[in-house]
Design an enzyme around this catalytic site. Structure first.
Site, short mmCIF file in Angstrom:
data_model
loop_
_atom_site.label_atom_id
_atom_site.label_comp_id
_atom_site.label_asym_id
_atom_site.label_seq_id
_atom_site.Cartn_x
_atom_site.Cartn_y
_atom_site.Cartn_z
N PRO A 2 77.64 -10.08 -3.78
CA PRO A 2 76.38 -11.16 -4.14
C PRO A 2 76.80 -11.14 -5.56
O PRO A 2 77.03 -10.22 -6.31
CB PRO A 2 75.54 -9.74 -3.94
CG PRO A 2 76.28 -9.74 -3.62
CD PRO A 2 77.34 -9.04 -3.73
N GLU A 3 76.51 -13.39 -5.27
CA GLU A 3 76.20 -13.75 -6.68
C GLU A 3 74.49 -14.03 -6.74
O GLU A 3 74.15 -13.54 -6.01
CB GLU A 3 77.26 -14.56 -6.71
CG GLU A 3 78.73 -15.26 -6.82
CD GLU A 3 79.44 -16.06 -6.86
OE1 GLU A 3 79.31 -16.88 -7.15
OE2 GLU A 3 80.38 -16.15 -6.57
#
Length: 286
Positions: A2-3
């Site tokens: 996840p960014e």
């Protein structure tokens, strides 16, 4: 992994689900998730009786702010949070459970088991690792063009790995670097100090635009990302570059190429994002 847009989406969801809930006790089923304190029993003791006041984000990290403590959580590759009733069966790969006094539970699941949790006295979490050395937040007011230019303009590093370095700018992972560089028409192997003032301004604008649109879309669901309510992100339907090797560039029609830059798979359009001859030779597609 996840960014920033995905972690921000999780943060917003958790603020809807768990704010004001008091922790009765905590169950830890995989000790290595807990990094600080070293004793898992102490982690559980310190959290008992604490109320979740807010959930914040720093880069790709979540910060649960409690009465006396701050819990710093990194989801890594597959980590996810979900709110359950205490009567719901415990699902496979559930490693940490926060049991609330109202009978609900916040459960942390992680198939890959790479996620981490650090517990600090509130206020200390920003002064110690893993948050201490993080760089600029690209969606905050302080991330103006002057700050962006000061952070990267004079560095000889290739622009893509520089943008991926969390000590300079936080939260922009592989997906959003590729998308931002294409929007700014900058080749991923250009050295940062080769960028003109106009190109730096275009890249700054592209980063803010790309991340803002991704947050509005709930992030990107490439493999298994869901928010705290089990909903997938939708920004993957807006990708211009990432994952589109061999497809036509929407801007010019040229086939999108994929190569490896600083060890990361990289998508770019050689027509829209030329690597200027004076700064090096064209990278070899894969």
């Amino acid at each position: 992994m996840p960014e920033l847009p995905e972690v921000e989406t999780v943060r917003r969801t958790l603020n809807e689900l768990v704010i004001g809930k008091q922790i009765d006790h905590v169950s830890v089923h995989l000790n290595r998730i807990i990094i600080k304190p070293e004793e898992v029993g102490e982690f559980c003791i310190q959290l008992a009786g604490q109320t979740i006041l807010s959930v914040e984000r720093r880069g790709k990290f979540l910060r649960f702010l409690l009465d006396d403590y701050a819990l710093v959580s990194h989801l890594r590759m597959e980590g996810r949070y979900g709110l359950y009733d205490s009567s719901d069966p415990l699902e496979l790969h559930t490693h940490v459970v926060f049991h609330f006094t109202d009978g609900s539970e916040l459960r942390y699941k992680d198939v890959r088991q790479f996620g981490t949790m650090h517990l600090f006295p509130k206020g200390r979490e920003l002064e110690e690792q893993p948050l201490k050395k993080l760089g600029l937040e690209p969606l905050e007011e302080a991330f103006d063009l002057a700050a962006f230019r000061a952070r990267i303009a004079h560095r000889s590093t290739k622009i893509k790995p520089l943008l991926l370095n969390q000590e300079y700018i936080v939260g922009i992972g592989n997906i959003y670097v590729d998308e931002s560089l294409h929007l700014a028409r900058i080749h991923p192997e250009r050295e940062a100090n080769s960028l003109t003032s106009k190109e730096l301004a275009a890249l700054h604008e592209a980063i803010v635009k790309t991340l803002s649109e991704a947050v509005a879309a709930g992030g990107s669901s490439i493999k298994s990302f869901v928010n705290g309510q089990g909903e997938i992100g939708m920004f993957q339907h807006q990708f211009k570059m990432y994952g589109r090797k061999g497809e036509a560039c929407y801007s010019c029609g040229h086939p999108i190429e994929k190569s490896v830059v600083a060890g990361r798979g990289t998508h770019y359009c050689p027509q829209c994002q030329p690597l200027k001859p004076a700064r090096g030779k064209k990278i070899k597609p894969i």
